[in-house]
Motif scaffolding. Structure first.
Motif, PDB file in Angstrom:
ATOM      1  N   ALA A 530       0.871  -1.185   0.000  1.00  0.00           N
ATOM      2  CA  ALA A 530       0.000   0.000   0.000  1.00  0.00           C
ATOM      3  C   ALA A 530       0.904   1.230   0.000  1.00  0.00           C
ATOM      4  O   ALA A 530       1.454   1.589  -1.035  1.00  0.00           O
ATOM      5  N   GLY A 531       1.123   1.855   1.179  1.00  0.00           N
ATOM      6  CA  GLY A 531       2.027   2.993   1.318  1.00  0.00           C
ATOM      7  C   GLY A 531       1.943   3.971   0.154  1.00  0.00           C
ATOM      8  O   GLY A 531       0.876   4.423  -0.241  1.00  0.00           O
ATOM      9  N   ALA A 532       3.099   4.261  -0.417  1.00  0.00           N
ATOM     10  CA  ALA A 532       3.178   5.264  -1.473  1.00  0.00           C
ATOM     11  C   ALA A 532       2.453   4.816  -2.746  1.00  0.00           C
ATOM     12  O   ALA A 532       2.163   5.639  -3.616  1.00  0.00           O
ATOM     13  N   LEU A 533       2.166   3.501  -2.862  1.00  0.00           N
ATOM     14  CA  LEU A 533       1.502   3.017  -4.084  1.00  0.00           C
ATOM     15  C   LEU A 533      -0.020   3.069  -3.985  1.00  0.00           C
ATOM     16  O   LEU A 533      -0.721   2.775  -4.948  1.00  0.00           O
ATOM     17  N   LEU A 534      -0.517   3.424  -2.800  1.00  0.00           N
ATOM     18  CA  LEU A 534      -1.975   3.444  -2.601  1.00  0.00           C
ATOM     19  C   LEU A 534      -2.670   4.278  -3.665  1.00  0.00           C
ATOM     20  O   LEU A 534      -3.802   4.013  -4.034  1.00  0.00           O
ATOM     21  N   LYS A 535      -1.975   5.291  -4.138  1.00  0.00           N
ATOM     22  CA  LYS A 535      -2.641   6.208  -5.051  1.00  0.00           C
ATOM     23  C   LYS A 535      -2.991   5.559  -6.392  1.00  0.00           C
ATOM     24  O   LYS A 535      -3.735   6.136  -7.172  1.00  0.00           O
ATOM     25  N   TYR A 536      -2.460   4.347  -6.638  1.00  0.00           N
ATOM     26  CA  TYR A 536      -2.799   3.683  -7.904  1.00  0.00           C
ATOM     27  C   TYR A 536      -3.956   2.695  -7.759  1.00  0.00           C
ATOM     28  O   TYR A 536      -4.249   1.948  -8.693  1.00  0.00           O
ATOM     29  N   ARG A 537      -4.602   2.683  -6.601  1.00  0.00           N
ATOM     30  CA  ARG A 537      -5.665   1.703  -6.378  1.00  0.00           C
ATOM     31  C   ARG A 537      -6.795   1.801  -7.416  1.00  0.00           C
ATOM     32  O   ARG A 537      -7.468   0.824  -7.677  1.00  0.00           O
ATOM     33  N   SER A 538      -7.033   3.003  -7.941  1.00  0.00           N
ATOM     34  CA  SER A 538      -8.148   3.102  -8.896  1.00  0.00           C
ATOM     35  C   SER A 538      -7.672   2.970 -10.336  1.00  0.00           C
ATOM     36  O   SER A 538      -8.397   3.323 -11.257  1.00  0.00           O
ATOM     37  N   ASN A 539      -6.478   2.450 -10.529  1.00  0.00           N
ATOM     38  CA  ASN A 539      -5.955   2.261 -11.878  1.00  0.00           C
ATOM     39  C   ASN A 539      -5.218   0.914 -11.924  1.00  0.00           C
ATOM     40  O   ASN A 539      -4.018   0.829 -11.682  1.00  0.00           O
ATOM     41  N   VAL A 540      -5.967  -0.117 -12.199  1.00  0.00           N
ATOM     42  CA  VAL A 540      -5.445  -1.488 -12.073  1.00  0.00           C
ATOM     43  C   VAL A 540      -4.208  -1.718 -12.946  1.00  0.00           C
ATOM     44  O   VAL A 540      -3.231  -2.323 -12.511  1.00  0.00           O
ATOM     45  N   ALA A 541      -4.231  -1.204 -14.165  1.00  0.00           N
ATOM     46  CA  ALA A 541      -3.105  -1.461 -15.080  1.00  0.00           C
ATOM     47  C   ALA A 541      -1.796  -0.918 -14.498  1.00  0.00           C
ATOM     48  O   ALA A 541      -0.736  -1.543 -14.624  1.00  0.00           O
ATOM     49  N   VAL A 542      -1.869   0.212 -13.849  1.00  0.00           N
ATOM     50  CA  VAL A 542      -0.654   0.800 -13.266  1.00  0.00           C
ATOM     51  C   VAL A 542      -0.274   0.075 -11.971  1.00  0.00           C
ATOM     52  O   VAL A 542       0.890  -0.302 -11.766  1.00  0.00           O
TER      53      VAL A 542
END
Ligand code: MIC
Ligand code: SF4
Length: 692
Positions: A530-542
Motif C-alpha cells: 500500500a504505502g506510497a503506491l496506494l494512489k494507484y488503487r483506482s488504476n489497475v493497469a498501473v
C-alpha cells in the motif's frame, strides 16, 4: 438449544443456507462501510452492476487511507467518492473526519446489526455488539446492491474474561495474549465471542481493540455482548435509542478447536494453550513432529495479565514487555484503528503532561477521529502532547499504512497499531513492536521498551485510569448525507480513475509457468504493497506493475514482466504459495491485479478467508494441495498444466495438476461451494451478479 450471540445474530439475518458450522450461508447485510483505498474500486464495481441506489439500511463511504495527496490521484479519488456516494444514497465521511472503524463505532455501528466492510478490521464494530465482517470490495458492492453476503458459517471460539485489568495493563494486552494462544494461522472459518464477568469492566473502545485485532487471528469476526456499558457508550454518543441488549444464552456451548502444532517450533504456543485453555488434550506426535492440540474455550484472568508486545515481523510474535526491557526506541507512534480512542489518547497525554520526550525519540500521534481530536483539543490534552514534543498527525490511517513516518534503516519503532509485517512502514528492514498505549507512552518518555508499571515505581507517575466520558462531542458536520431523491449528481471521474477490467471465465486448459513460488504467511502487503503506491488503487493497469515487487531481484524481470511474457497465445500464469497465503488486509487488488496479469490459479497449502473469496470473485482458481508435501516438488518457472478445468470446477472435489517440467503429477483440492463454482465459471462475481 442454547445459542452463542454470533449464531443469534446470524439466525436473524440468514437468507440462504442453514446455521451449520462450516456450511456456506447467505446473510442479509444491514450496513456497509468502505474506505477510499478499497472503496473507489468497490463503487466502480457497484456502478458496473447497474444498480442505481444502495439497498442497505445504511452505507457509509469513508476517506481515511489515501490522504498524502502527492500528485492528483488521491484528491481525484476523494472527489469521485463524495459524488458517487451522494448519487447512490450513501453517507460520506470526509477526509479529516477520522479512521473508518473509529468513526463507525462512534456514530453508526449498532448492536445486533450486520456490517460488511471493505477493510479487514471491520470487526472493530463487534465491540458494540454488531456482527461485523471484513470482505473484498466486490462483495461489499454486492451487499450495497441488496445482495446477501456469502461466507462460511463460523465455528465460534469462546473467550471467557474474568477479573479486572490491573493498572497499566489494557485491552491491547488481552488481544496480544489471545494472539499468543491462537496465533495468526489456523483460525480461518472461526469467530471469537467474548464472555464472562470480566467483560463488564471493559468500555466499548477497549472491547473494540480486541475485536479489531481479530483480523490478525484470521477469524471471520469477533463479538462482545451489548450490555449496560454499551448503552452508556451509545448514550454518550447521543444514540441511546439505537441500543438494544444482546447476549449469548447462559449455557451456550463454544467450539472445541483443534490446532495442528509442531512440538519444537510451537513449544510456546502449546504452553500457552495448556495455561489459558480449558479441557486441553494433546494428540499423538507424528513422525514429522506434529500433533493435534484440542481445547474447549479460552479463559483469561484479566487481573493476571501483564503488558505484552508483538515483536517485529508478525502480530503473532508475542512476548512480555519485561522480556524486551532495555531495548532502545527511536520512534513511538500512537494511533490506528486499534488504539486511537479518546481514552487511549487521554492515557498517553496524562503521562506526557509536563514532560518532554528524550532528544533521540520521535513521537507521533494520529487521533482516531475528529471527535477524539476535538475533545483533546478542548480539554487541553492536545497541548500536553504538543508541549511534550509530539508530532500531531492527521486523524487518519497515516503511518499504519505506510503513508508517511517511515522509520530510519533498522530503527526501532514502537506502535499502538495492529500490523507489523516487515516493510509495511515503507522501510524495508523496519523493526516494529506492537504495544498498548501505556507501553508506547512509557517508551516515549524513557526512550526504551519498559514495563509501563515502572512509570509509577521509578518516576512517580500515577496510573491515569481514564474513565469513559459521560458525553462525547457529537458533530457530524463532516459526514455528508446522501443526496435527495431525484437530484441530478455529476459523478466526478478524473483521468486517474479507470474502469476495472472485466473478469474472464476459467479456461478449460490452464497451462503456463509458475511465475512465483513463495513461502508461509504471505500477506496481501507482500502481494501488493500500500504505502506510497496506494494512489494507484483506482488504476489497475498501473498498480498491477507492482505485484510481488518485494521479491524483485535487481536486473531480473519483475513478477508482472514474467506474467505478461507468459500470457501470450492463451497461456496463463500460476502462483504457488504455502501456509496462510493471503493473510492480512482485505485488498481485492491482491486478486484483481494478478487476474489482470493473466494469473488463472493460485496453488497453496492454505489460503486465508478474505483472499480466497477475492480470488473466486475475480475468477482465479484457489487450489490447495491435497498432499502438502507436493509443494516441495515445484520450482519457480516450472510449466504446469490443468486439463478439463471447467468440468472440474463445475463438479469435482479435486483436480489433477501436471508438472510438465518435472514430469510429475499432483492433486489439488477444489474446496468450493456450489455458488463459488458458478462464479468461477461465469468469470467472476461481477459477471455472475449481472446474470442473476
Ligand atoms: C490494512 O490495514 O492493511 C488496510 C490498508 O486497512 C487494508 C485495506 C486496504 O488494503 O486498503 C485492510 O486491512 O483490509
Ligand atoms: Fe487504517 Fe491501519 Fe486500521 Fe488498516 S489497520 S484501517 S490502515 S488504521
Amino acid at each position: 438449544m442454547a445459542q452463542t450471540l454470533v449464531y443469534k445474530i446470524i439466525d436473524e439475518h440468514l437468507v440462504d443456507g442453514r446455521l451449520t458450522p462450516g456450511a456456506e450461508i447467505g446473510l442479509r447485510i444491514d450496513q456497509t462501510l468502505t474506505q477510499d483505498a478499497t472503496g473507489t474500486m468497490a463503487f466502480l464495481l457497484f456502478e458496473a452492476m447497474g444498480v442505481k441506489k444502495v439497498r442497505t439500511e445504511l452505507s457509509v463511504s469513508y476517506v481515511d487511507h489515501n490522504m498524502a495527496q502527492f500528485g492528483p490521484e488521491n484528491h481525484n479519488d476523494h472527489l469521485y467518492l463524495a459524488s458517487v456516494a451522494r448519487a447512490v444514497g450513501a453517507y460520506h465521511s470526509r477526509p479529516g473526519n477520522g479512521i473508518c472503524h473509529q468513526v463507525h463505532l462512534e456514530r453508526f455501528a449498532r448492536p445486533g446489526r450486520t456490517l460488511l466492510g471493505s477493510d479487514s478490521h471491520t470487526a472493530t464494530a463487534g465491540g458494540i455488539g454488531s456482527l461485523a465482517i471484513g470482505a473484498g470490495g466486490l462483495d461489499v458492492a454486492v451487499a450495497m446492491g441488496g445482495g446477501p453476503f456469502y461466507t462460511t458459517c463460523p465455528r465460534v471460539i469462546g473467550v471467557k474474561l474474568t477479573g479486572k485489568l490491573p493498572a497499566w495493563v489494557t485491552s491491547k494486552d488481552i488481544i496480544l495474549r489471545l494472539l499468543s494462544i491462537l496465533t495468526t494461522k489456523g483460525n480461518v472459518g472461526c469467530a471469537v465471542e467474548y464472555f464472562g464477568d470480566g467483560v463488564a469492566s471493559l468500555d466499548v473502545p477497549a472491547r473494540s481493540t480486541c475485536t479489531n485485532m481479530g483480523a490478525e487471528l484470521g477469524v471471520t469476526t469477533s463479538l462482545f455482548a451489548s450490555d449496560e456499558v454499551t448503552r452508556q457508550f451509545m448514550a454518550a454518543q447521543d444514540r441511546e435509542d439505537q441500543w438494544r441488549p444482546l447476549a449469548a444464552d447462559a449455557d451456550a456451548a463454544y467450539h472445541r478447536l483443534v490446532k495442528r502444532l509442531h512440538v519444537e517450533r510451537d513449544t510456546k504456543v502449546i504452553e500457552n494453550i495448556s495455561r489459558f485453555c480449558t479441557e486441553v488434550e494433546l494428540g499423538q506426535k507424528d513422525a514429522a513432529g506434529f500433533l493435534d492440540v484440542s481445547f474447549d474455550h479460552i479463559e483469561i484472568d484479566l487481573g493476571e495479565l501483564v503488558p505484552l508486545a508483538a515483536t517485529p515481523g508478525s502480530p503473532g510474535n508475542v512476548v512480555t514487555v519485561s522480556d524486551l526491557a532495555g531495548i532502545g526506541v527511536d520512534q513511538v507512534l500512537i494511533g490506528s484503528c486499534t488504539n486511537s480512542s479518546y481514552q487511549d489518547l487521554m492515557t498517553c497525554a496524562a503521562v506526557l503532561k509536563g514532560r518532554t520526550i528524550p532528544p533521540n525519540v520521535e513521537l507521533g500521534v494520529h487521533p482516531g477521529s475528529r471527535q477524539v481530536l476535538s475533545m483533546i483539543a478542548s480539554n487541553g490534552a492536545l497541548g500536553d502532547f504538543i508541549q511534550a514534543g509530539a508530532r500531531i498527525l492527521e486523524s487518519a490511517c497515516g503511518a499504519c499504512i505506510g503513508q508517511g513516518n517511515s522509520p530510519g534503516e533498522a530503527r526501532v519503532s514502537v506502535r499502538t497499531f495492529n500490523r507489523n509485517f516487515t516493510g509495511r512502514t515503507g522501510t524495508a528492514d523496519d523493526s516494529v513492536y506492537l504495544v498498548s498505549p501505556p507501553t508506547a507512552v512509557a517508551a516515549a518518555v524513557t526512550g526504551q521498551l519498559i514495563n509501563p508499571r515502572t512509570l509509577s515505581q521509578d518516576l512517580g507517575i500515577d496510573w491515569p485510569n481514564v474513565a469513559a466520558p459521560k458525553k462525547f462531542l457529537v458533530d457530524d458536520s463532516m459526514i455528508n448525507s446522501p443526496g435527495p431523491e431525484g437530484e441530478t449528481i455529476n459523478i466526478v471521474r478524473s483521468s486517474t480513475i479507470v474502469k476495472p477490467p472485466a473478469g474472464q471465465s476459467v479456461p478449460d486448459t490452464i497451462r503456463g509457468p509458475v511465475t512465483i513460488k513463495v513461502g508461509d504467511r504471505i500477506t496481501t502487503d507482500h502481494i501488493l504493497p500500500a504505502g506510497a503506491l496506494l494512489k494507484y488503487r483506482s488504476n489497475v493497469a498501473v498498480y498491477a506493475r507492482s505485484v510481488f515487487n518485494c521479491f524483485n531481484t535487481e536486473g531480473e524481470p519483475t513478477f508482472a514482466d514474467r506474467c505478461l511474457a507468459a500470457g501470450v497465445e492463451g497461456r496463463s500464469a500460476f502462483i504457488v504459495g504455502a501456509e496462510s497465503y493471503g493473510q492480512g488486509s482485505s485488498r481485492e487488488h491482491a486478486a484483481l491485479c494478478p487476474m489482470f496479469l493473466g494469473v488463472r490459479a493460485v496453488i497453496a497449502k492454505t489460503i486465508e478467508r478474505i483472499h480466497f473469496a477475492n480470488l473466486v470473485n475475480f475468477a482465479i482458481l484457489p487450489l490447495t494441495f491435497a498432499n502438502a508435501d507436493d509443494y516441495d516438488t515445484i520450482e519457480q518457472n516450472d510449466e504446469l498444466l490443468i486439463e478439463s478445468a471447467c468440468s472440474a470446477v463445475a463438479s469435482a472435489e479435486t483436480v489433477e495438476v501436471v508438472n510438465v517440467t518435472q514430469g510429475m503429477k499432483f492433486v489439488c483440492k477444489l474446496d468450493l461451494s456450489e455458488r463459488q463454482r458458478r462464479i468461477l465459471l461465469a468469470g467472476g462475481l461481477l459477471n455472475y451478479t449481472r446474470k442473476t
